[in-house]
Scaffold this active site. Structure first.
Site, PDB file in Angstrom:
ATOM      1  N   SER A 137      74.397  36.329  29.795  1.00  0.00           N
ATOM      2  CA  SER A 137      74.044  35.215  30.675  1.00  0.00           C
ATOM      3  C   SER A 137      73.690  35.793  32.045  1.00  0.00           C
ATOM      4  O   SER A 137      74.507  36.470  32.661  1.00  0.00           O
ATOM      5  CB  SER A 137      75.243  34.274  30.762  1.00  0.00           C
ATOM      6  N   LYS A 163      70.105  34.720  28.369  1.00  0.00           N
ATOM      7  CA  LYS A 163      70.223  33.328  28.852  1.00  0.00           C
ATOM      8  C   LYS A 163      70.028  33.355  30.362  1.00  0.00           C
ATOM      9  O   LYS A 163      70.693  34.109  31.062  1.00  0.00           O
ATOM     10  CB  LYS A 163      71.603  32.786  28.481  1.00  0.00           C
ATOM     11  N   LEU A 164      69.099  32.546  30.843  1.00  0.00           N
ATOM     12  CA  LEU A 164      68.868  32.463  32.280  1.00  0.00           C
ATOM     13  C   LEU A 164      69.532  31.209  32.821  1.00  0.00           C
ATOM     14  O   LEU A 164      69.337  30.109  32.282  1.00  0.00           O
ATOM     15  CB  LEU A 164      67.364  32.385  32.590  1.00  0.00           C
ATOM     16  N   LYS A 165      70.282  31.361  33.885  1.00  0.00           N
ATOM     17  CA  LYS A 165      70.815  30.196  34.580  1.00  0.00           C
ATOM     18  C   LYS A 165      69.667  29.571  35.361  1.00  0.00           C
ATOM     19  O   LYS A 165      68.895  30.298  36.007  1.00  0.00           O
ATOM     20  CB  LYS A 165      71.930  30.645  35.539  1.00  0.00           C
ATOM     21  N   ASP A 191      70.289  27.697  30.896  1.00  0.00           N
ATOM     22  CA  ASP A 191      71.497  26.878  31.092  1.00  0.00           C
ATOM     23  C   ASP A 191      71.458  26.270  32.493  1.00  0.00           C
ATOM     24  O   ASP A 191      71.405  26.998  33.486  1.00  0.00           O
ATOM     25  CB  ASP A 191      72.747  27.754  30.938  1.00  0.00           C
ATOM     26  N   ASN A 193      73.782  23.851  33.651  1.00  0.00           N
ATOM     27  CA  ASN A 193      75.089  23.389  34.156  1.00  0.00           C
ATOM     28  C   ASN A 193      74.983  22.044  34.888  1.00  0.00           C
ATOM     29  O   ASN A 193      75.449  21.912  36.019  1.00  0.00           O
ATOM     30  CB  ASN A 193      75.743  24.444  35.061  1.00  0.00           C
ATOM     31  N   GLU A 216      70.482  24.404  27.742  1.00  0.00           N
ATOM     32  CA  GLU A 216      71.912  24.070  27.694  1.00  0.00           C
ATOM     33  C   GLU A 216      72.279  23.141  28.842  1.00  0.00           C
ATOM     34  O   GLU A 216      71.947  23.414  30.001  1.00  0.00           O
ATOM     35  CB  GLU A 216      72.688  25.395  27.789  1.00  0.00           C
ATOM     36  N   ASP A 241      77.201  21.916  26.356  1.00  0.00           N
ATOM     37  CA  ASP A 241      78.347  22.758  26.708  1.00  0.00           C
ATOM     38  C   ASP A 241      79.407  21.821  27.306  1.00  0.00           C
ATOM     39  O   ASP A 241      80.281  21.298  26.589  1.00  0.00           O
ATOM     40  CB  ASP A 241      77.875  23.845  27.701  1.00  0.00           C
ATOM     41  N   LYS A 265      83.122  26.649  23.358  1.00  0.00           N
ATOM     42  CA  LYS A 265      83.998  27.425  24.239  1.00  0.00           C
ATOM     43  C   LYS A 265      85.416  26.966  23.959  1.00  0.00           C
ATOM     44  O   LYS A 265      85.765  25.823  24.265  1.00  0.00           O
ATOM     45  CB  LYS A 265      83.698  27.101  25.708  1.00  0.00           C
ATOM     46  N   GLY A 293      81.119  31.587  27.103  1.00  0.00           N
ATOM     47  CA  GLY A 293      82.043  32.463  27.825  1.00  0.00           C
ATOM     48  C   GLY A 293      82.343  31.918  29.198  1.00  0.00           C
ATOM     49  O   GLY A 293      81.599  31.073  29.723  1.00  0.00           O
TER      50      GLY A 293
HETATM   51  O1  SMG Z   1      81.193  34.776  30.150  1.00  0.00           O
HETATM   52  O2  SMG Z   1      79.278  35.788  30.246  1.00  0.00           O
HETATM   53  C1  SMG Z   1      80.016  34.851  30.518  1.00  0.00           C
HETATM   54  C2  SMG Z   1      79.456  33.732  31.352  1.00  0.00           C
HETATM   55  C3  SMG Z   1      78.635  32.819  30.503  1.00  0.00           C
HETATM   56  O3  SMG Z   1      77.048  31.461  31.604  1.00  0.00           O
HETATM   57  C4  SMG Z   1      78.195  31.581  31.249  1.00  0.00           C
HETATM   58  N1  SMG Z   1      79.124  30.637  31.454  1.00  0.00           N
HETATM   59  O4  SMG Z   1      78.077  27.259  31.638  1.00  0.00           O
HETATM   60  O5  SMG Z   1      78.049  28.614  30.015  1.00  0.00           O
HETATM   61  C5  SMG Z   1      78.288  28.372  31.186  1.00  0.00           C
HETATM   62  C6  SMG Z   1      78.834  29.410  32.143  1.00  0.00           C
HETATM   63  C7  SMG Z   1      80.039  28.893  32.802  1.00  0.00           C
HETATM   64  C8  SMG Z   1      80.849  29.898  33.534  1.00  0.00           C
HETATM   65  S1  SMG Z   1      80.470  30.036  35.162  1.00  0.00           S
HETATM   66  C9  SMG Z   1      81.750  30.926  35.819  1.00  0.00           C
HETATM   67 MG    MG Z   2      76.950  26.559  29.953  1.00  0.00          MG
END
Ligand code: SMG
Ligand code: MG
Length: 371
Positions: A137, A163-165, A191, A193, A216, A241, A265, A293
């Site tokens: 990610s 995965k790109l935020k 993703d 969020n 996501e 998620d 998760k 994660g």
């Molecule tokens: O554990 O590599 C990891 C982070 C994966 O992007 C990740 N997690 O929304 O999926 C999600 C984010 C939430 C965690 S942000 C601290």
């Molecule tokens: Mg997520």
């Protein structure tokens, strides 16, 4: 089995690179570990997935400690000698919500129980493979060049999926550049969020030409109807998620057409037992799942990698190698081998907890009273 000792270890590990999402930037992995000792002398370890602030979800670390100490642990103690991991969810059910606090407790109990039974998490959960493909990610960056350089490094290391935020203002362009630079064969997903609203549907549809595996959690966590409406507009599959906190949520979201992929998760859903149920619901509905994660150390990563070895986990997860996060992990490092992580095979978590490193990273130890 009975709890003889329970302590919270607050730890802080610097991240090798800051991790920026649509809701904030993390510079450290700040959390607490739960260490449980049974009356027979078996240890159980677990890592809390909550963050210092309630920005990913409504849970946060200080709140998780309080709910554990004042509301969850007393309910487990009431089980006395009858304590076992499968009894934990029912014992904790009267307490509404707080899945991450419940997860850390159930996981520590399950670890102790499995160590006593000389069985690994993978074996217990039903792992069918001995290694799992690793995705990574990638946080929001200041510049596209910086992003390209990170993605390029990760691909050179062997990661199988990127995965790109994303967030408004950091979506179409980074996706376009990464797709053009690294080619059509790259497994690529995004993703958000919860950073968008249904009013952004046409904008998000402009991601369709980039053949993403999924988008996501584009919308608010309680907006299943919005996700269903968005899924009608997008060609990119919608993955949930934050919205999925139980197997019932998963069944509802699937029935409503709010998602066609699920990020599982364990911490977000209260533990590995519920996570496995979500897997089962998804498989029964033909919905692919993958393991998410929360920047876990090896202590939280080990059981996630075991879960990712179940048959319905058909897409690479956010289960990256230790060095993607930390210079020193709390367990022997998880390392990439041909883009995969090995599923731990030892009893319980299956990996050794490096107590000297834990000690070094500990900022406070709180013993939970058992009376
Ligand atoms: O554990 O590599 C990891 C982070 C994966 O992007 C990740 N997690 O929304 O999926 C999600 C984010 C939430 C965690 S942000 C601290
Ligand atoms: Mg997520």
């Amino acid at each position: 089995m009975r709890i003889a000792h329970l302590e919270l270890r607050w730890v802080k590990l610097p991240l090798v690179t800051p991790f920026r999402t649509s809701f904030g930037t993390a510079h450290d992995r700040d959390t607490f570990l739960l260490r449980l000792v049974t009356d027979e002398g078996f240890e159980g370890w677990a890592e809390c997935a909550a963050e210092p602030e309630p920005l990913y979800s409504e849970e946060f670390l200080a709140g998780a400690e309080m709910v554990l100490r004042d509301h969850l642990v007393p309910r487990l103690l009431a089980l006395g000698d009858a304590l076992s991991a499968t009894r934990v969810p029912t014992a904790l059910a009267p307490v509404k919500g707080h899945p991450m606090a419940k997860h850390v407790l159930e996981t520590a109990v399950l670890d102790a129980e499995l160590r006593a039974a000389d069985m690994s998490f993978g074996r217990y959960l039903g792992a069918v493979v001995d290694r799992v493909p690793a995705g990574v990610s990638v946080g929001i960056m200041d510049t596209i060049d910086e992003l390209v350089s990170h993605v390029s490094d990760y691909l050179a290391q062997g990661y199988r999926r990127i995965k790109l935020k994303i967030e408004p203002g950091w979506d179409l362009e980074p996706v376009r550049v990464v797709r053009e630079k690294f080619g059509d064969d790259l497994l690529l997903q995004v993703d958000a969020n919860t950073a968008y609203t249904l009013a952004d549907a046409q904008h998000l549809a402009r991601l369709d030409p980039f053949d993403l595996l999924l988008i996501e959690q584009p919308l608010a966590e309680d907006d299943l109807r919005g996700h269903a409406a968005l899924a009608e507009v997008l060609r990119t599959p919608v993955c949930l998620d934050e919205s999925i906190t139980s197997a019932r949520d998963a069944a509802t979201a699937i029935a409503l057409g709010a998602c066609s992929v699920i990020n599982v998760k364990p911490a977000r859903v209260g533990g590995y037992l519920e996570a496995r149920r979500i897997h089962d619901v998804a498989v029964a509905n033909g919905v692919p799942v993958w393991c998410g994660g929360m920047l876990e150390t090896g202590i939280g990563r080990a059981p996630n990698v075991a879960l990712a070895a179940l048959p319905g986990f058909v897409m690479p997860g956010d289960t990256s190698a230790s060095d993607r996060y930390f210079t020193t992990d709390l367990t022997p490092p998880f390392v990439l081998d041909d883009g995969h992580l090995a599923v731990p095979t030892g009893p319980g978590l299956g990996v050794e907890v490096l107590t000297d490193v834990v000690e070094e990273m500990t900022t406070a130890t709180h013993t939970i009273p058992l009376t």
